[in-house]
Design an enzyme around this catalytic site. Structure first.
Site: not given
Length: 390
Positions: A72, A201, A293, A297, A385
């Site tokens: 991704h 998200y 979550p 991580k 990220y």
């Protein structure tokens, strides 16, 4: 039984450490209180940093990950009814994440360990580390009504938050930091195509939502829920309806639904134990830290712990130096706290808190607006990220 490194716990961190040690010619034994099927039945995270993928390659266990994992290059923050894409690849100079289920990663590591004939002892009751502050540590366990002993040079506690490793440390020798969040995640797993080719998200007045996947035919969805919510109150239809409410219209219309085969509620919290080394006992992964979550991580932090510990052990056996082992806790915790901060920040920015004031809400909206319109702010998000360097 005698070994060089006794590893307590056969989750991803224990298996990854064991495989790296085996590849380096360092003898190790893994013990776990439950069986193989129970471990493979756990449904967990699935977003891997490049560092985690690199460790799987180093452990000669990454073939299926590369064949079936989904690279991704970005993800979306959804708010005000629209998607705001974070270009991970462009913002970080070519870095990305890989979507690959933790269960599959665990399965791969188990398979390679079996091929190597390294020793794993499942269904080992009352596993307990001993004398780790001295020079001759050992681990005891019970199996089939008989108590056994494993003498070793070092003990790696990879047995999670509820395991025996951290609990065996004297209370005066360890300090804990914890934050409990006032909500949980209601998660559903179904064999349906994901609503989007990248993760979404979503920040919505009704609460947070996350659209994720395990493959192009298996999807993992989450919605924020109260801590006292009961799973039996949520039929599949109710879950799908609520998820649609929290997504931008184009995603809601594209959502393909189906029967779930796993549904659960997970509370969110941050937890760190310091230090992570006690003589010849080293805490790894969830035994030392837990993160919500939201930032993806948890598994990746466990992998970075493995990196630091394996490097120290290899240095000890191959170069006769203890510098890496002595620095393990310092190096691991420096990265842990950065990830804890990032996960806290993502959680704070994306969720609706029950005590949020009108002022707090405006600050959250301003944060999202700034984040998605500032290249510098987006870059900071992307760097965290994809994973900070080891």
């Amino acid at each position: 039984m005698r070994t060089q490194v006794a590893i307590i716990g056969s989750g991803p961190s224990g298996l990854l450490l064991g495989q790296l040690l085996t590849e380096a010619g360092i003898d190790n034994v893994i013990l776990d209180r439950v069986g193989k099927d129970h471990i493979l039945g756990r449904v967990r995270a699935g977003v891997l940093e490049e560092g985690t993928v690199g460790l799987m390659e180093k452990a000669k266990s990454g073939a299926r990950l590369h064949a079936e994992g989904l690279p991704h290059d970005g993800f979306s923050l959804a708010f005000d009814g629209r998607d705001h894409r974070i270009d991970l690849y462009g913002l970080t100079g070519g870095k990305r994440v890989t979507v690959y289920g933790q269960t599959e990663l665990t399965r791969d590591l188990m398979a390679y360990r079996e091929q190597s004939s390294a020793t794993t002892i499942f269904d080992a009751a009352n596993v307990q580390p001993h004398d780790f502050e001295g020079i001759a540590p050992y681990v005891t366990y019970e199996k089939d009504g008989v108590t056994h002993r494993v003498d070793c040079d070092f003990i790696a506690g990879c047995d999670g938050f509820h395991g025996a490793s951290r609990k065996s440390v004297p209370e005066k020798s360890i300090r804990s930091f914890e934050k409990i969040y006032p909500f949980g995640w209601l998660g559903l797993l179904a064999d349906v195509p994901p609503v989007n080719h990248e993760l979404v998200y979503a920040n919505h007045p009704r609460g947070f939502a996350l659209c994720s996947m395990r493959s192009m035919t298996r999807s993992r969805y989450y919605i924020q829920c109260p801590l006292d919510e009961k799973i039996e109150n949520w039929s599949d239809d109710r879950f799908w309806d609520e998820l649609r409410h929290r997504l931008p219209e184009h995603h809601a219309e594209a959502l393909i639904t189906g029967a779930s085969f796993e549904k659960s509620i997970a509370p969110l919290r941050s937890f760190v134990a310091e230090p992570m080394r006690f003589g010849r006992l080293f805490l790894v992964g969830d035994a030392a830290h837990i993160v919500p979550p939201t930032g993806a991580k948890g598994l990746n932090l466990a992998a970075s712990d493995v990196h630091y510990l394996f490097s120290g052990l290899a240095e000890h056996y191959q170069d006769r130096s203890n510098a890496g082992l002595e620095a393990y806790s310092t190096h691991a915790l420096a990265r842990v706290w950065k990830a804890v901060r990032f996960s806290w920040w993502m959680t704070t920015m994306m969720h609706r808190f029950p005590d949020t004031s009108d002022f707090d809400q405006k600050i959250q909206e301003a944060e999202l607006d700034y984040l998605t319109h500032s290249r510098a702010a987006s870059t900071a998000l992307a760097e965290n990220y994809v994973g900070l360097p080891y």
